[in-house]
Design a protein around this motif. Structure first.
Motif, PDB file in Angstrom:
ATOM      1  N   ALA A 119       0.870  -1.510   0.811  1.00 40.94           N
ATOM      2  CA  ALA A 119       0.244   0.337   0.053  1.00 40.94           C
ATOM      3  C   ALA A 119       1.448   1.436  -0.048  1.00 40.94           C
ATOM      4  N   LEU A 120       1.707   1.103   0.766  1.00 41.98           N
ATOM      5  CA  LEU A 120       2.517   2.231   0.523  1.00 41.98           C
ATOM      6  C   LEU A 120       3.500   2.907   0.270  1.00 41.98           C
ATOM      7  N   GLY A 180       1.141   4.370  -2.656  1.00 39.08           N
ATOM      8  CA  GLY A 180       1.254   6.002  -2.078  1.00 39.08           C
ATOM      9  C   GLY A 180       2.428   6.444  -2.982  1.00 39.08           C
ATOM     10  N   THR A 197       2.359   8.821   2.121  1.00 37.65           N
ATOM     11  CA  THR A 197       1.337   7.938   3.094  1.00 37.65           C
ATOM     12  C   THR A 197      -0.020   8.441   2.972  1.00 37.65           C
ATOM     13  N   GLY A 224      -1.397   5.818   0.360  1.00 34.31           N
ATOM     14  CA  GLY A 224      -1.571   4.364   0.400  1.00 34.31           C
ATOM     15  C   GLY A 224      -2.107   4.374   1.505  1.00 34.31           C
ATOM     16  N   THR A 265      -6.332   0.292  -5.086  1.00 35.12           N
ATOM     17  CA  THR A 265      -5.644   1.442  -5.654  1.00 35.12           C
ATOM     18  C   THR A 265      -6.005   1.585  -6.816  1.00 35.12           C
TER      19      THR A 265
END
Length: 645
Positions: A18-19, A22, A56, A59, A76
């Motif tokens: 996820a990061l 991001g 952040t 994400g 996403t």
């Protein structure tokens, strides 16, 4: 134990993925905004802390959607759509007028179709498709990983979702937001112009600052007694105003916002075969004229109108406030400059050479004191001598027809035994400045060593629009000379056109007036020059003027309103007496820059050369604005009374 470690490892993998997404989203937004992948990469490295915070945010948003759906790729995909949408809107806005997306622009979201229509044809550039392709590949990769990036049971996801929601609320919009911003080197206290904020923090954090971190601060000791002291001190400084002429002695007023009008002869590097502002220059010798310092370049007409009528700028309101889309009540709390004309029995009308779709005018203008609103269709229904099509340069009324409508409404009001206050907004010189706009015709030829033939073709469109606006001004003045009714004309350009050349630069950057299109890179004199147009106060009887004919006197957003009241000998409320006194110190004061009455520009009022009384008046005014729009309105009614009342 092994299962527990596997779950923890999988959760860590999902979090890391996820990061990574991001970071990709933050990079893609800068790629679209800057138009170059290397420039975007340089920004990410140079503004590492804001980049990490932006990563952040995106994400975390993707993870939130993943916890809802159980699939990270769905998160996403959804967040990519939002990020790309914001970036493209900001890109197109910058392409139209040289400024990024601002929080206040969301007030226009319901009028997006009309805005896009006025702007002309817009196409997604190749680099934006490349940035979107990169995000699509990241999402596809997550999709192919399948179960490796899926999350646990419904109960586990619910607990994690609740935890993340609490963090989001607490750290992005709650009490921890300021601390979070400071931890990532984001200024959470000071007002910053959008272009500067975007340069330093990126689009996402710029919007976040305005939405969640900044606010209009309550004055220390604010209560009824405090505000009573504010009014008493204002009266001491302002002193009671002198009595004005009676209503029957006052003139008609025709107040014209001429779209994108300015004196093009001030541009260096252009050779013109004739003066496109011939009438403006001629009438300036008979009236009062000078620079008009405005708050926008290339757009913002409705915001400028509101500033002139209310005496407020965006800097006076809570960050991100759209000055045209506030609570309806706000527009009638303090008298506008139209109100005294309405109270004196004038016929107060607004005439706009387009339709009623933009800037919420159908709501705000009646509350500002206008008895009647006429748009393109209503003006064409008047008994005008229109030969051929009423339109010119697209779908706006020509300035010639617009002038005929102004004169028609003036005569109608006077025939009924009333004076007229007419505020007209012309549109023939509005963008887009496509070479074919006026059928490739231009009355004045232009040459330049700095512009090639394609860019000269664009420049000729602006030149023709300005010439036609000037001809309409001359037509109006000549017609008023034949009328016995005393009439004052106040004429100004709302902003300069942000005239873009074929390579993405502007006519101003090509002629050496600025470095690029981003005003955050300009010096203060370049800002003051390009954020100014021209204005004129003229009368068909020179005795109506308050200064000798030919007077040169600069003005601005916070000065033009009092000048209109003075031109017609209208009484001033305590609020407008305060505004007039402050106009002797500052012509304009925005988040970007300010200009003193002497014409000296500064980045902010802290650095400006002002007297102690000037600064005290500014503090008193801040208290009045807070009390009226954010406080308990202890003295709002008293501000609509005369000084000393």
């Amino acid at each position: 134990m092994k299962k527990a470690f596997l779950k923890i490892g999988k959760a860590a993998l999902v979090l890391l993925a996820a990061l990574v997404f991001g970071g990709a989203a933050a990079f893609a937004m800068e790629w679209i905004a800057l138009g170059d992948a290397q420039a975007a990469l340089d920004w990410c490295r140079g503004a590492l802390a804001p980049f990490c915070l932006t990563a952040t945010f995106y994400g975390g948003a993707a993870l939130f959607l993943a916890l809802l759906t159980g699939r990270l790729w769905i998160g996403t995909l959804g967040v990519s759509a939002v990020a790309v949408g914001l970036a493209l809107v900001s890109y197109f806005k910058f392409a139209i007028n040289g400024s990024p997306l601002e929080l206040e622009d969301f007030g226009m979201i319901g009028q997006l179709n009309q805005v896009m229509g006025v702007a002309g044809n817009l196409t997604i550039p190749g680099f934006a498709w490349a940035a979107m392709g990169m995000l699509a590949l990241v999402t596809l990769f997550f999709l192919l990983l399948g179960k490796k990036l899926t999350l646990g049971s419904g109960r586990t996801r619910f607990l994690l979702l609740s935890l993340e929601l609490a963090l989001i609320l607490g750290l992005t919009i709650g009490p921890g937001a300021s601390a979070l911003g400071q931890a990532f080197s984001v200024n959470t206290a000071d007002r910053i112009m959008s272009t500067v904020s975007y340069r330093d923090y990126g689009l996402t954090l710029g919007l976040w600052r305005d939405a969640c971190l900044l606010s209009n601060r309550e004055p220390d000791g604010y209560d009824a007694a405090y505000m009573d002291g504010v009014v008493k001190r204002l009266d001491e400084i302002l002193k009671p105003t002198q009595p004005t002429a009676s209503a029957q002695d006052t003139p008609n007023v025709i107040f014209i916002l001429s779209e994108s009008f300015y004196d093009m002869t001030r541009l260096p590097g252009l050779s013109l075969s004739a003066d496109p502002a011939e009438n403006f220059h001629r009438l300036s010798e008979e009236g009062i004229s000078g620079r008009f310092y405005t708050s926008y370049l290339g757009y913002g007409t409705g915001y400028i109108e509101q500033s002139i009528f209310s005496g407020l700028t965006g800097k006076d309101l809570a960050p991100g406030t759209n000055i045209c889309f506030r609570d309806d009540e706000d527009y009638s709390l303090l008298d506008s400059i139209v109100t005294p004309f309405q109270k004196a029995g004038y016929e107060t009308e607004m005439l706009h050479a387009y339709n009623n779709s933009l800037y919420n005018r159908m709501v705000t203008y009646p509350r500002l004191g206008f008895n009647r609103l006429l748009f393109s269709a209503q003006m064409q229904a008047l008994d005008l001598n229109i030969q051929g099509s009423p339109y010119a340069g697209g779908y706006y009324l020509s300035d010639h027809v617009f002038t005929q409508a102004l004169l028609s409404r003036l005569d109608a009001a006077n025939a009924d035994g009333k004076k007229a206050f007419l505020f007209g907004i012309s549109m023939e010189n509005h963008q887009p400045f496509d070479p074919e706009k006026f059928g490739y015709e231009c009355q004045i030829s232009v040459t330049s060593e700095q512009l090639d033939q394609r860019n000269l073709a664009i420049t000729r469109v602006m030149l023709e629009g300005l010439t036609r606006a000037d001809e309409a001004l001359g037509e109006l003045a000549d017609a008023l000379r034949e009328r016995d009714e005393p009439t004052v004309v106040v004429f100004f350009g709302d902003h300069r056109p942000n005239l873009f050349m074929t390579d993405g630069g502007t006519v101003y950057s090509h002629l050496g007036l600025c470095d690029g299109n981003d005003c955050s890179n300009w010096d203060i004199n370049q800002v003051a020059d390009l954020y100014s147009t021209d204005y004129l106060i003229w009368a068909n009887n020179a005795a109506l003027l308050k200064e000798p004919a030919g007077t040169r006197q600069d003005t601005g957003l916070t000065s033009l309103g009092p000048a209109v009241l003075n031109a017609a000998d209208m009484p001033k409320t305590r609020y407008w007496a305060m505004q007039e006194r402050l106009s002797k110190a500052l012509l304009v004061n925005t988040d970007l820059y300010c200009v003193t009455a002497e014409g000296t520009p500064y980045w902010n009022v802290t650095d400006a050369q002002l007297t102690d009384e000037d600064r005290e008046l500014m503090e008193l005014r801040d208290a009045i604005v807070y009390d009226t729009y954010y406080g308990n309105r202890y003295v709002t009614n008293r501000m609509n009374q005369t000084v000393g009342a």
